[in-house]
Motif scaffolding. Structure first.
Motif, PDB file in Angstrom:
ATOM      1  N   LYS A 100       1.162  -0.935   0.483  1.00  0.00           N
ATOM      2  CA  LYS A 100      -0.501  -0.018  -0.437  1.00  0.00           C
ATOM      3  C   LYS A 100       0.659   0.996   0.400  1.00  0.00           C
ATOM      4  O   LYS A 100       1.970   1.194   0.529  1.00  0.00           O
ATOM      5  CB  LYS A 100      -1.127   0.403   1.119  1.00  0.00           C
ATOM      6  N   ASP A 101       0.475   2.259  -0.326  1.00  0.00           N
ATOM      7  CA  ASP A 101       0.917   3.792  -0.655  1.00  0.00           C
ATOM      8  C   ASP A 101       2.634   3.567  -1.495  1.00  0.00           C
ATOM      9  O   ASP A 101       3.203   4.118  -0.585  1.00  0.00           O
ATOM     10  CB  ASP A 101       0.839   4.522   0.496  1.00  0.00           C
ATOM     11  N   GLY A 102       2.579   3.249  -2.151  1.00  0.00           N
ATOM     12  CA  GLY A 102       4.087   2.608  -2.704  1.00  0.00           C
ATOM     13  C   GLY A 102       5.154   2.110  -2.227  1.00  0.00           C
ATOM     14  O   GLY A 102       6.043   1.734  -2.255  1.00  0.00           O
ATOM     15  N   ILE A 103       4.970   1.322  -0.518  1.00  0.00           N
ATOM     16  CA  ILE A 103       5.473   0.042  -0.121  1.00  0.00           C
ATOM     17  C   ILE A 103       5.135  -1.175  -0.716  1.00  0.00           C
ATOM     18  O   ILE A 103       4.035  -1.323  -0.651  1.00  0.00           O
ATOM     19  CB  ILE A 103       5.193   0.577   1.609  1.00  0.00           C
ATOM     20  N   SER A 104       6.428  -1.620  -0.739  1.00  0.00           N
ATOM     21  CA  SER A 104       6.616  -3.231  -1.255  1.00  0.00           C
ATOM     22  C   SER A 104       7.597  -3.862  -0.726  1.00  0.00           C
ATOM     23  O   SER A 104       7.883  -3.846   0.156  1.00  0.00           O
ATOM     24  CB  SER A 104       7.355  -3.473  -2.787  1.00  0.00           C
ATOM     25  N   LYS A 105       7.101  -5.151  -0.575  1.00  0.00           N
ATOM     26  CA  LYS A 105       7.382  -6.292   0.588  1.00  0.00           C
ATOM     27  C   LYS A 105       7.489  -7.821  -0.371  1.00  0.00           C
ATOM     28  O   LYS A 105       6.703  -8.408  -1.162  1.00  0.00           O
ATOM     29  CB  LYS A 105       7.145  -6.628   1.803  1.00  0.00           C
ATOM     30  N   PHE A 106       8.428  -8.313  -0.017  1.00  0.00           N
ATOM     31  CA  PHE A 106       8.014  -9.887  -0.216  1.00  0.00           C
ATOM     32  C   PHE A 106       7.584 -10.311   0.562  1.00  0.00           C
ATOM     33  O   PHE A 106       7.569 -10.344   1.509  1.00  0.00           O
ATOM     34  CB  PHE A 106       9.921 -10.374   0.025  1.00  0.00           C
ATOM     35  N   THR A 107       6.442 -11.748  -0.696  1.00  0.00           N
ATOM     36  CA  THR A 107       4.883 -11.963   0.103  1.00  0.00           C
ATOM     37  C   THR A 107       5.828 -13.255   0.338  1.00  0.00           C
ATOM     38  O   THR A 107       5.180 -13.998   0.734  1.00  0.00           O
ATOM     39  CB  THR A 107       3.734 -11.981  -0.392  1.00  0.00           C
ATOM     40  N   GLU A 108       6.724 -14.032  -0.796  1.00  0.00           N
ATOM     41  CA  GLU A 108       7.288 -15.513  -0.602  1.00  0.00           C
ATOM     42  C   GLU A 108       8.671 -15.319  -1.756  1.00  0.00           C
ATOM     43  O   GLU A 108       8.349 -14.362  -1.975  1.00  0.00           O
ATOM     44  CB  GLU A 108       5.710 -16.051  -0.918  1.00  0.00           C
ATOM     45  N   ALA A 109       8.650 -17.299  -1.311  1.00  0.00           N
ATOM     46  CA  ALA A 109       9.766 -17.522  -1.651  1.00  0.00           C
ATOM     47  C   ALA A 109       9.860 -18.663  -2.955  1.00  0.00           C
ATOM     48  O   ALA A 109       9.293 -19.565  -1.265  1.00  0.00           O
ATOM     49  CB  ALA A 109      11.015 -16.933  -1.868  1.00  0.00           C
ATOM     50  N   PHE A 138      20.103 -19.340   8.216  1.00  0.00           N
ATOM     51  CA  PHE A 138      20.412 -18.300   8.762  1.00  0.00           C
ATOM     52  C   PHE A 138      19.115 -17.076   7.802  1.00  0.00           C
ATOM     53  O   PHE A 138      18.391 -15.740   8.872  1.00  0.00           O
ATOM     54  CB  PHE A 138      21.355 -17.040   8.530  1.00  0.00           C
ATOM     55  N   ILE A 139      19.289 -16.694   6.441  1.00  0.00           N
ATOM     56  CA  ILE A 139      18.745 -16.002   5.625  1.00  0.00           C
ATOM     57  C   ILE A 139      16.902 -16.361   6.041  1.00  0.00           C
ATOM     58  O   ILE A 139      16.129 -15.383   6.069  1.00  0.00           O
ATOM     59  CB  ILE A 139      19.165 -16.140   4.271  1.00  0.00           C
ATOM     60  N   ALA A 140      16.518 -16.635   6.259  1.00  0.00           N
ATOM     61  CA  ALA A 140      15.189 -18.078   6.030  1.00  0.00           C
ATOM     62  C   ALA A 140      14.346 -17.529   7.879  1.00  0.00           C
ATOM     63  O   ALA A 140      14.016 -17.093   7.548  1.00  0.00           O
ATOM     64  CB  ALA A 140      14.709 -18.559   5.640  1.00  0.00           C
ATOM     65  N   ASN A 141      15.449 -17.913   8.312  1.00  0.00           N
ATOM     66  CA  ASN A 141      14.950 -17.494   9.956  1.00  0.00           C
ATOM     67  C   ASN A 141      14.964 -15.358  10.245  1.00  0.00           C
ATOM     68  O   ASN A 141      14.705 -15.057  11.562  1.00  0.00           O
ATOM     69  CB  ASN A 141      16.376 -18.180  10.898  1.00  0.00           C
ATOM     70  N   CYS A 143      13.579 -13.422   8.110  1.00  0.00           N
ATOM     71  CA  CYS A 143      12.676 -13.178   6.799  1.00  0.00           C
ATOM     72  C   CYS A 143      11.105 -13.287   7.249  1.00  0.00           C
ATOM     73  O   CYS A 143      10.872 -13.941   8.515  1.00  0.00           O
ATOM     74  CB  CYS A 143      12.741 -14.327   5.495  1.00  0.00           C
ATOM     75  N   ASN A 144      10.847 -12.640   7.275  1.00  0.00           N
ATOM     76  CA  ASN A 144       9.196 -12.260   7.528  1.00  0.00           C
ATOM     77  C   ASN A 144       8.113 -12.079   6.810  1.00  0.00           C
ATOM     78  O   ASN A 144       6.690 -12.062   6.747  1.00  0.00           O
ATOM     79  CB  ASN A 144       8.880 -11.250   8.312  1.00  0.00           C
ATOM     80  N   PHE A 145       7.966 -13.323   4.896  1.00  0.00           N
ATOM     81  CA  PHE A 145       7.070 -13.876   3.986  1.00  0.00           C
ATOM     82  C   PHE A 145       7.914 -15.271   3.948  1.00  0.00           C
ATOM     83  O   PHE A 145       8.673 -15.483   4.780  1.00  0.00           O
ATOM     84  CB  PHE A 145       7.711 -12.844   3.157  1.00  0.00           C
ATOM     85  N   GLU A 146       6.798 -15.965   3.909  1.00  0.00           N
ATOM     86  CA  GLU A 146       6.596 -17.736   3.822  1.00  0.00           C
ATOM     87  C   GLU A 146       7.868 -17.844   2.587  1.00  0.00           C
ATOM     88  O   GLU A 146       8.147 -17.356   1.410  1.00  0.00           O
ATOM     89  CB  GLU A 146       5.409 -17.832   2.596  1.00  0.00           C
ATOM     90  N   ILE A 147       8.019 -18.862   2.737  1.00  0.00           N
ATOM     91  CA  ILE A 147       9.601 -19.600   1.958  1.00  0.00           C
ATOM     92  C   ILE A 147       9.128 -21.011   1.764  1.00  0.00           C
ATOM     93  O   ILE A 147       9.471 -22.007   2.805  1.00  0.00           O
ATOM     94  CB  ILE A 147      10.981 -19.547   2.595  1.00  0.00           C
ATOM     95  N   LYS A 148       8.831 -21.564   0.626  1.00  0.00           N
ATOM     96  CA  LYS A 148       8.133 -22.437   0.248  1.00  0.00           C
ATOM     97  C   LYS A 148       9.998 -23.556  -0.297  1.00  0.00           C
ATOM     98  O   LYS A 148      10.421 -23.062  -0.989  1.00  0.00           O
ATOM     99  CB  LYS A 148       6.996 -22.483  -0.245  1.00  0.00           C
ATOM    100  N   GLN A 149       9.334 -25.018  -0.271  1.00  0.00           N
ATOM    101  CA  GLN A 149      10.532 -25.370  -0.800  1.00  0.00           C
ATOM    102  C   GLN A 149       9.827 -26.213  -1.742  1.00  0.00           C
ATOM    103  O   GLN A 149       8.758 -26.938  -1.294  1.00  0.00           O
ATOM    104  CB  GLN A 149      11.215 -26.334   0.418  1.00  0.00           C
ATOM    105  N   ASN A 150      10.001 -26.817  -2.576  1.00  0.00           N
ATOM    106  CA  ASN A 150      10.026 -27.615  -3.661  1.00  0.00           C
ATOM    107  C   ASN A 150      11.409 -28.507  -3.924  1.00  0.00           C
ATOM    108  O   ASN A 150      11.847 -28.555  -5.497  1.00  0.00           O
ATOM    109  CB  ASN A 150       9.681 -26.706  -4.873  1.00  0.00           C
ATOM    110  N   PRO A 151      11.857 -29.251  -3.666  1.00  0.00           N
ATOM    111  CA  PRO A 151      13.685 -30.007  -3.522  1.00  0.00           C
ATOM    112  C   PRO A 151      12.508 -31.620  -5.157  1.00  0.00           C
ATOM    113  O   PRO A 151      11.414 -31.608  -4.808  1.00  0.00           O
ATOM    114  CB  PRO A 151      12.778 -30.759  -2.495  1.00  0.00           C
ATOM    115  N   LYS A 152      13.577 -31.695  -5.982  1.00  0.00           N
ATOM    116  CA  LYS A 152      12.995 -32.850  -6.579  1.00  0.00           C
ATOM    117  C   LYS A 152      14.592 -33.374  -6.690  1.00  0.00           C
ATOM    118  O   LYS A 152      15.408 -32.814  -6.835  1.00  0.00           O
ATOM    119  CB  LYS A 152      13.494 -32.088  -7.831  1.00  0.00           C
TER     120      LYS A 152
END
Length: 155
Positions: A100-109, A138-141, A143-152
């Motif tokens: 909102k109001d020109g503010i962006s953020k990461f919402t997922e990775a 360390f980095i994932a811990n 962050c304040n957005f969802e981090i999903k994993q899709n390993p193969k």
């Protein structure tokens, strides 16, 4: 090993085209990332933010930090468990959203690692270690957005 680690970087703006920030479109977003004893990296903002697409941008670097920290933990855990990884690549993706109001953020990775190990009988264990690596990253811990994993994982 100490419980606290400190890091230092230098970011130097190189985008003054002669009039500084006299207007929003009067300057370049180019800058240098400098770390003592390491190669300097040319950076900019992303193209939608008037940046140079030829250079790394903060959004790229955040996604890289997540992916590489996760990979390094994963390799560590596999080595400790005796699982031999012979290939690892990750085509990670991230979503930056206008809040909102020109503010962006990461919402997922989403991390999409493709991993090859030597022993097919250990694939289930290798997948579990992938999720353990996420808990330790360390980095994932940080962050304040969802981090999903899709390993193969293949052998």
């Amino acid at each position: 090993m100490s419980d606290t680690h400190h890091y230092k970087i230098n970011v130097e703006w190189t985008g003054n085209t002669g009039t500084g920030t006299s207007k929003y479109d009067a300057y370049e977003r180019s800058h240098l990332l400098k770390i003592n004893g390491k190669k300097t990296i040319e950076c900019s903002s992303d193209a939608p933010f008037r940046g140079d697409v030829a250079f790394h941008n903060p959004e790229d670097m955040l996604l890289y930090s997540l992916s590489s920290c996760h990979m390094l933990w994963y390799l560590h855990l596999c080595a400790d468990a005796g699982i031999i990884v012979i290939e690892y690549s990750d085509n990670a993706e991230g979503t930056l959203t206008l809040v909102k109001d020109g503010i962006s953020k990461f919402t997922e990775a989403i991390l999409n690692p493709v991993i090859k190990i030597t022993d097919a009988s250990r694939i289930d264990e290798a997948i579990k270690l992938h999720y353990e690596a996420h808990k330790k990253c360390f980095i994932a811990n940080s962050c304040n957005f969802e981090i999903k994993q899709n390993p193969k994982i293949t052998a």
